[in-house]
Design a protein around this motif. Structure first.
Motif, PDB file in Angstrom:
ATOM      1  N   ILE A 271       0.928  -1.332  -0.112  1.00  0.00           N
ATOM      2  CA  ILE A 271      -0.149   0.080   0.096  1.00  0.00           C
ATOM      3  C   ILE A 271       0.736   1.304  -0.035  1.00  0.00           C
ATOM      4  CG2 ILE A 271      -1.665   1.294   1.341  1.00  0.00           C
ATOM      5  CD1 ILE A 271      -2.883  -1.440   2.354  1.00  0.00           C
ATOM      6  N   ALA A 272       1.957   1.183   0.810  1.00  0.00           N
ATOM      7  CA  ALA A 272       2.906   2.430   0.870  1.00  0.00           C
ATOM      8  C   ALA A 272       3.614   2.644  -0.422  1.00  0.00           C
ATOM      9  CB  ALA A 272       3.905   2.152   1.990  1.00  0.00           C
ATOM     10  N   ALA A 273       3.752   1.583  -1.194  1.00  0.00           N
ATOM     11  CA  ALA A 273       4.577   1.677  -2.496  1.00  0.00           C
ATOM     12  C   ALA A 273       3.608   1.834  -3.584  1.00  0.00           C
ATOM     13  CB  ALA A 273       5.603   0.399  -2.574  1.00  0.00           C
ATOM     14  N   ALA A 274       2.392   2.023  -3.615  1.00  0.00           N
ATOM     15  CA  ALA A 274       1.500   2.026  -4.620  1.00  0.00           C
ATOM     16  C   ALA A 274       1.639   3.446  -5.246  1.00  0.00           C
ATOM     17  CB  ALA A 274       0.329   1.950  -4.291  1.00  0.00           C
ATOM     18  N   PRO A 275       2.234   3.533  -6.699  1.00  0.00           N
ATOM     19  CA  PRO A 275       1.997   4.801  -7.088  1.00  0.00           C
ATOM     20  C   PRO A 275       0.938   5.688  -6.994  1.00  0.00           C
ATOM     21  CG  PRO A 275       2.805   3.007  -8.625  1.00  0.00           C
ATOM     22  CD  PRO A 275       2.096   2.372  -7.525  1.00  0.00           C
ATOM     23  N   ALA A 276       0.892   6.938  -7.158  1.00  0.00           N
ATOM     24  CA  ALA A 276      -0.187   7.886  -7.128  1.00  0.00           C
ATOM     25  C   ALA A 276      -1.303   7.734  -7.936  1.00  0.00           C
ATOM     26  CB  ALA A 276       0.393   9.288  -7.374  1.00  0.00           C
ATOM     27  N   ASP A 277      -1.006   7.179  -9.186  1.00  0.00           N
ATOM     28  CA  ASP A 277      -1.841   7.070 -10.269  1.00  0.00           C
ATOM     29  C   ASP A 277      -2.500   5.466 -10.328  1.00  0.00           C
ATOM     30  OD1 ASP A 277       0.448   5.554 -11.028  1.00  0.00           O
ATOM     31  OD2 ASP A 277       0.038   6.206 -13.197  1.00  0.00           O
ATOM     32  N   THR A 278      -2.362   4.716  -9.167  1.00  0.00           N
ATOM     33  CA  THR A 278      -2.931   3.389  -9.080  1.00  0.00           C
ATOM     34  C   THR A 278      -4.390   3.415  -8.897  1.00  0.00           C
ATOM     35  OG1 THR A 278      -0.858   2.659  -7.744  1.00  0.00           O
ATOM     36  CG2 THR A 278      -3.012   1.364  -7.385  1.00  0.00           C
ATOM     37  N   PRO A 279      -5.120   2.742  -9.865  1.00  0.00           N
ATOM     38  CA  PRO A 279      -6.392   2.582  -9.802  1.00  0.00           C
ATOM     39  C   PRO A 279      -6.941   2.497  -8.399  1.00  0.00           C
ATOM     40  CG  PRO A 279      -5.577   1.388 -11.602  1.00  0.00           C
ATOM     41  CD  PRO A 279      -4.491   1.777 -10.773  1.00  0.00           C
ATOM     42  N   ILE A 280      -8.452   2.814  -8.253  1.00  0.00           N
ATOM     43  CA  ILE A 280      -8.964   2.739  -7.052  1.00  0.00           C
ATOM     44  C   ILE A 280      -9.270   1.452  -6.780  1.00  0.00           C
ATOM     45  CG2 ILE A 280     -11.169   3.475  -5.811  1.00  0.00           C
ATOM     46  CD1 ILE A 280     -11.067   6.091  -7.105  1.00  0.00           C
ATOM     47  N   GLY A 281      -9.841   0.665  -7.717  1.00  0.00           N
ATOM     48  CA  GLY A 281     -10.043  -0.592  -7.451  1.00  0.00           C
ATOM     49  C   GLY A 281      -8.851  -1.461  -6.760  1.00  0.00           C
ATOM     50  N   THR A 282      -7.667  -1.096  -7.426  1.00  0.00           N
ATOM     51  CA  THR A 282      -6.382  -1.962  -6.773  1.00  0.00           C
ATOM     52  C   THR A 282      -6.231  -1.608  -5.452  1.00  0.00           C
ATOM     53  OG1 THR A 282      -5.733  -2.175  -9.264  1.00  0.00           O
ATOM     54  CG2 THR A 282      -4.011  -2.296  -7.454  1.00  0.00           C
ATOM     55  N   LEU A 283      -6.496  -0.303  -5.352  1.00  0.00           N
ATOM     56  CA  LEU A 283      -6.143   0.111  -3.977  1.00  0.00           C
ATOM     57  C   LEU A 283      -7.112  -0.364  -2.935  1.00  0.00           C
ATOM     58  CD1 LEU A 283      -5.477   3.944  -4.646  1.00  0.00           C
ATOM     59  CD2 LEU A 283      -3.807   2.261  -3.935  1.00  0.00           C
ATOM     60  N   VAL A 284      -8.389  -0.432  -3.219  1.00  0.00           N
ATOM     61  CA  VAL A 284      -9.228  -0.928  -2.337  1.00  0.00           C
ATOM     62  C   VAL A 284      -9.132  -2.416  -2.207  1.00  0.00           C
ATOM     63  CG1 VAL A 284     -11.732  -1.673  -2.403  1.00  0.00           C
ATOM     64  CG2 VAL A 284     -11.180   0.812  -3.096  1.00  0.00           C
ATOM     65  N   GLU A 285      -8.519  -3.220  -3.143  1.00  0.00           N
ATOM     66  CA  GLU A 285      -8.552  -4.715  -3.023  1.00  0.00           C
ATOM     67  C   GLU A 285      -7.318  -4.935  -1.973  1.00  0.00           C
ATOM     68  OE1 GLU A 285      -8.542  -8.722  -3.434  1.00  0.00           O
ATOM     69  OE2 GLU A 285     -10.035  -7.318  -3.799  1.00  0.00           O
ATOM     70  N   LEU A 286      -6.018  -4.058  -2.128  1.00  0.00           N
ATOM     71  CA  LEU A 286      -4.982  -4.137  -1.285  1.00  0.00           C
ATOM     72  C   LEU A 286      -5.503  -3.888   0.160  1.00  0.00           C
ATOM     73  CD1 LEU A 286      -1.998  -2.270  -3.440  1.00  0.00           C
ATOM     74  CD2 LEU A 286      -2.155  -4.478  -2.302  1.00  0.00           C
ATOM     75  N   ARG A 287      -6.082  -2.821   0.519  1.00  0.00           N
ATOM     76  CA  ARG A 287      -6.827  -2.183   1.817  1.00  0.00           C
ATOM     77  C   ARG A 287      -7.648  -3.404   2.253  1.00  0.00           C
ATOM     78  NH1 ARG A 287      -5.374   2.687   0.033  1.00  0.00           N
ATOM     79  NH2 ARG A 287      -4.488   4.046   1.360  1.00  0.00           N
ATOM     80  N   SER A 288      -8.353  -3.941   1.571  1.00  0.00           N
ATOM     81  CA  SER A 288      -9.201  -4.983   1.985  1.00  0.00           C
ATOM     82  C   SER A 288      -8.536  -6.172   2.351  1.00  0.00           C
ATOM     83  CB  SER A 288     -10.252  -5.244   0.912  1.00  0.00           C
ATOM     84  OG  SER A 288     -11.086  -6.588   1.029  1.00  0.00           O
ATOM     85  N   GLN A 289      -7.495  -6.678   1.597  1.00  0.00           N
ATOM     86  CA  GLN A 289      -6.667  -7.788   1.955  1.00  0.00           C
ATOM     87  C   GLN A 289      -5.862  -7.372   3.241  1.00  0.00           C
ATOM     88  OE1 GLN A 289      -7.418 -10.385   0.718  1.00  0.00           O
ATOM     89  NE2 GLN A 289      -7.177 -10.572  -1.706  1.00  0.00           N
ATOM     90  N   TYR A 290      -5.240  -6.019   3.246  1.00  0.00           N
ATOM     91  CA  TYR A 290      -4.629  -5.811   4.765  1.00  0.00           C
ATOM     92  C   TYR A 290      -5.538  -5.915   5.806  1.00  0.00           C
ATOM     93  CZ  TYR A 290      -1.626  -2.814   7.487  1.00  0.00           C
ATOM     94  OH  TYR A 290      -0.629  -2.161   8.353  1.00  0.00           O
ATOM     95  N   ALA A 291      -6.759  -5.363   5.729  1.00  0.00           N
ATOM     96  CA  ALA A 291      -7.652  -5.194   6.868  1.00  0.00           C
ATOM     97  C   ALA A 291      -7.865  -6.834   7.422  1.00  0.00           C
ATOM     98  CB  ALA A 291      -8.823  -4.650   6.194  1.00  0.00           C
ATOM     99  N   ASP A 292      -8.092  -7.863   6.266  1.00  0.00           N
ATOM    100  CA  ASP A 292      -8.446  -8.845   6.588  1.00  0.00           C
ATOM    101  C   ASP A 292      -7.141  -9.669   7.480  1.00  0.00           C
ATOM    102  OD1 ASP A 292      -9.916 -11.666   6.306  1.00  0.00           O
ATOM    103  OD2 ASP A 292      -7.774 -12.055   5.387  1.00  0.00           O
ATOM    104  N   ALA A 293      -5.899  -9.411   6.997  1.00  0.00           N
ATOM    105  CA  ALA A 293      -4.855  -9.799   7.863  1.00  0.00           C
ATOM    106  C   ALA A 293      -4.662  -9.346   9.191  1.00  0.00           C
ATOM    107  CB  ALA A 293      -3.557  -9.724   6.902  1.00  0.00           C
ATOM    108  N   LEU A 294      -5.043  -8.077   9.343  1.00  0.00           N
ATOM    109  CA  LEU A 294      -5.134  -7.441  10.555  1.00  0.00           C
ATOM    110  C   LEU A 294      -6.233  -7.873  11.297  1.00  0.00           C
ATOM    111  CD1 LEU A 294      -4.529  -3.719   9.363  1.00  0.00           C
ATOM    112  CD2 LEU A 294      -2.851  -5.149  10.899  1.00  0.00           C
ATOM    113  N   VAL A 295      -7.167  -8.210  10.785  1.00  0.00           N
ATOM    114  CA  VAL A 295      -8.145  -8.994  11.867  1.00  0.00           C
ATOM    115  C   VAL A 295      -7.988 -10.351  12.135  1.00  0.00           C
ATOM    116  CG1 VAL A 295     -10.790 -10.046  11.816  1.00  0.00           C
ATOM    117  CG2 VAL A 295     -10.131  -7.792  10.738  1.00  0.00           C
TER     118      VAL A 295
END
Length: 688
Positions: A271-295
């Motif tokens: 998530i920290a390395a994602a370029p500024a122009d990363t599509p929203i769908g990709t960012l949402v997927e990354l955050r979703s997976q990250y949240a799942d791991a944290l849970v």
């Protein structure tokens, strides 16, 4: 007299979200009834995939499909993705007319949901393409187009295998596709390697072993090397998302904390390395997976740090998801956010966090309407009811519980017994849990009877033969309802009925099958026997309580559930102390003191000051009882010092009653030490 701090673990009604049975029949039930059909239709619209294809793929999954609503939703979206790979993005078409004909027939059959026919045509297309060259792995430039075409046929075959829930075969075909283009087409090579890794991850997720996860992790790492962040950022991010998810799920299979930590760090860094122009769908997927791991990490930890991070991440993901364009995705995020906040609020006993969880659930319900996505609506509505029940503990009225009951009844209007018998039964169980909680609040025998009636009605579908573990869970709930009323009324008949229900549950909740559930019911049985002993003054019942309490303690891991472990140790100490008082046995008091000391390894003044004070008080009283019976000045001195310490802490808390009780016991210890008089051991350890 036994001081009131002795018992920390008190009974409370257990009300959770709808707990769906492990029986695979439920997945089949959903695939064929109106609820499942509506859910399939919703995913069909969202992902632009034919209903017939999704239905056929779900039926192909059969008993291997997940039965919980969230897992069912994940499966539907994965099947839709596989269908898209097969139908919308087939890759380079074969130039050979016969191979092209067979590939087209396969796609047409798949689009109609005829998966067996599709796989037959795919197999013929593969054989035809393999026969066009004696050396499919040759690297000459002239062979590159043929290899790309052959790889596309392999990939189409793999996508068909995924639709048939044959993940190992799919991974093998994607590996063959990758081998064809590895040296000649970087774009296709990355695409097929990622697809191979995802197929292996699905094999692990829906299977029972860990081998596929190991292979998936290696494949995702290979894909990341083929797609460096600077040159192919989206592919690299996709690889990191898949890698983190595979590591997190794998860690649940073998309880590997290091692997889960790696999953969290992998997703965080991506998530920290994602370029500024990363599509929203990709960012949402990354955050979703990250949240799942944290849970997943948070559910293993006693605190809330990881859960709190997951809550923040899910909130961020929801905030960047366009509600108008992606309502289903936004609703899934809000549903998960509500569940995480509920767990945080439950652990902290914090009303504000529970209110936030309720708000998230209400938000999710706005885009999860009952008529179009009934399973999603049911899942969120059930979570909402559980949140309401926990919020009820903060109010003086019963409005929240009654609202929870109404929520469960509304689910039963959709999940009828005729069309969805297992779902109906599970929801009826949860309704009974809410009614049992209301009975605790009102003290009404009518409310208790309503809860028991719901449980017994559900038992008509959740039979021991059909779903043995759910049958056992239901009897555990029946026991809890009877136990609470029996304890409150000091009614031995109700307590004995509760004991009978718990013992029935333990016939299927065996330690070698479900150790965690076995420990929980053993703890319930121990407390029921304890209460029966207090009502009937029966030492035999107390000995049965101690035996069950030891079972519960031994099966409760201290490292992952420290507070539960400490509470069970504390209760075991209380049982031993009461038996010591009944039998005038100094050794039993010493055993009780040992249990309290173990509990105090977790209950420290810094981390749990109130629990520490109560347990320390119980320890002092046990030492006093042992010292009096054994005429042991060393134990009496230790009791005096311990009780003096407790006096000071209760003064700090401003608890006058407990301060006086501790002062009286400390004075008794001092008197015995000073006079050396032979003690009267008849009262030490009795229940206050």
């Amino acid at each position: 007299m036994m001081a009131c701090w002795n018992r920390i673990l008190v009974h409370c009604a257990v009300l959770a979200i709808v707990l769906f049975p492990s029986s695979a029949a439920l997945a089949q039930e959903w695939a064929l009834n109106d609820i499942g059909k509506a859910q399939i239709a919703a995913v069909s619209r969202e992902r632009d995939v034919a209903v017939e294809l999704l239905t056929a793929a779900l039926q192909a999954a059969g008993e291997r499909a997940p039965t919980d609503p969230d897992g069912f939703d994940r499966l539907l979206h994965e099947l839709a993705q596989s269908a898209g790979e097969l139908l919308a993005n087939p890759g380079p078409a074969p130039r050979d007319p016969e191979a092209a004909r067979l590939a087209a027939l396969a796609r047409d059959a798949a689009s109609r949901g005829e998966l067996d026919a599709a796989s037959d045509f795919q197999a013929k297309a593969v054989a035809r393409m393999e026969g066009l060259s004696a050396e499919p792995g040759q690297a000459e430039p002239s062979a590159a187009p043929l290899r790309s075409q052959r790889a596309a046929v392999y990939a189409a075959s793999a996508a068909t295998w995924l639709l048939k829930f044959e993940h190992a075969a799919a991974a093998q075909d994607y590996a063959r596709a990758f081998a064809e283009v590895e040296q000649t087409d970087a774009d296709l090579a990355v695409r097929y390697k990622l697809a191979q890794a995802a197929a292996l991850a699905r094999q692990g997720y829906y299977g029972t072993g860990v081998g596929p996860f190991d292979a998936a992790v290696r494949a995702f790492r290979d894909a990341a090397e083929l797609a460096p962040l600077r040159r192919r950022p989206l592919d690299w991010l996709t690889a990191q998302a898949g890698l983190g998810d595979a590591l997190a799920i794998w860690s649940d299979r073998d309880a590997d904390v290091a692997r889960l930590t790696e999953a969290v760090e992998t997703l965080r860094d991506a998530i920290a390395a994602a370029p500024a122009d990363t599509p929203i769908g990709t960012l949402v997927e990354l955050r979703s997976q990250y949240a799942d791991a944290l849970v997943r990490r948070g559910m293993r930890e006693p605190g809330i740090d990881s859960l709190d991070q997951a809550s923040v991440v899910l909130g961020e993901a929801a905030s960047i998801t366009p509600l108008e364009e992606e309502p289903a995705q936004w609703g899934r995020l809000m549903h998960r956010l509500g569940k995480v906040q509920h767990e945080i609020g439950r652990r902290l006993g914090d009303m504000n966090t529970l209110e936030a969880a309720l708000g998230a659930a209400d938000g999710a319900l706005q885009v999860r309407p009952r008529d179009t996505v009934p399973l999603d609506w049911i899942s969120t509505q059930a979570s909402r009811a559980a949140i309401l029940s926990d919020l009820a503990g903060f109010g003086v009225g019963n409005e929240r519980i009654e609202e929870a009951i109404a929520s469960f009844r509304s689910i039963l209007e959709v999940a009828t017994r005729e069309h969805a018998p297992l779902l109906w039964a599970e929801t009826t169980v949860s309704l009974g849990g809410a009614q049992a909680l209301l009975a605790e609040r009102t003290g009404s025998r009518a409310d208790l009877e309503a809860a028991l009636a719901s449980y017994r009605l559900a038992a008509q579908e959740l039979t021991r033969e059909r779903t043995p573990l759910r049958w056992a869970a239901l009897h555990d709930r029946i026991g809890l309802a009877l136990h609470h009323e029996g304890d409150k009324q000091a009614d031995p008949a109700l307590l004995k009925a509760a004991i009978e229900a718990f013992e029935q549950a333990l016939q299927e909740r065996r330690p070698e099958v479900v150790p965690t559930e076995w420990a929980a019911t053993s703890a319930h049985l121990a407390t029921a026997y304890w209460n029966l002993a207090q009502v009937s003054k029966d030492a035999n019942a107390l000995e049965r309580a101690i035996a069950a309490g030891r079972d519960a303690v031994e099966a409760t891991p201290r490292d992952t559930r420290p507070r539960d472990w400490a509470m069970l140790r504390n209760d075991l100490g209380g049982m031993l102390a009461e038996l010591a008082a009944m039998k005038h046995d100094a050794s039993l008091y010493s055993q009780a003191a040992d249990e309290y000391r173990k509990s105090l390894e977790v209950f420290t003044p810094e981390e749990a000051s109130f629990d520490w004070a109560r347990t320390t008080g119980a320890l002092g009283e046990a030492l006093l009882g042992a010292g009096k019976l054994g005429k042991d000045p060393t134990l009496l001195q230790e009791a005096k010092e311990t009780l003096d310490q407790v006096v000071e802490i209760w003064k700090l808390f401003g608890d006058v009653e407990r301060t006086r009780a501790a002062e009286g016991l400390a004075a008794e210890a001092q008197s015995l030490l000073s006079s050396g008089a032979e003690p009267n051991a008849g009262t030490a350890g009795s229940k206050n």
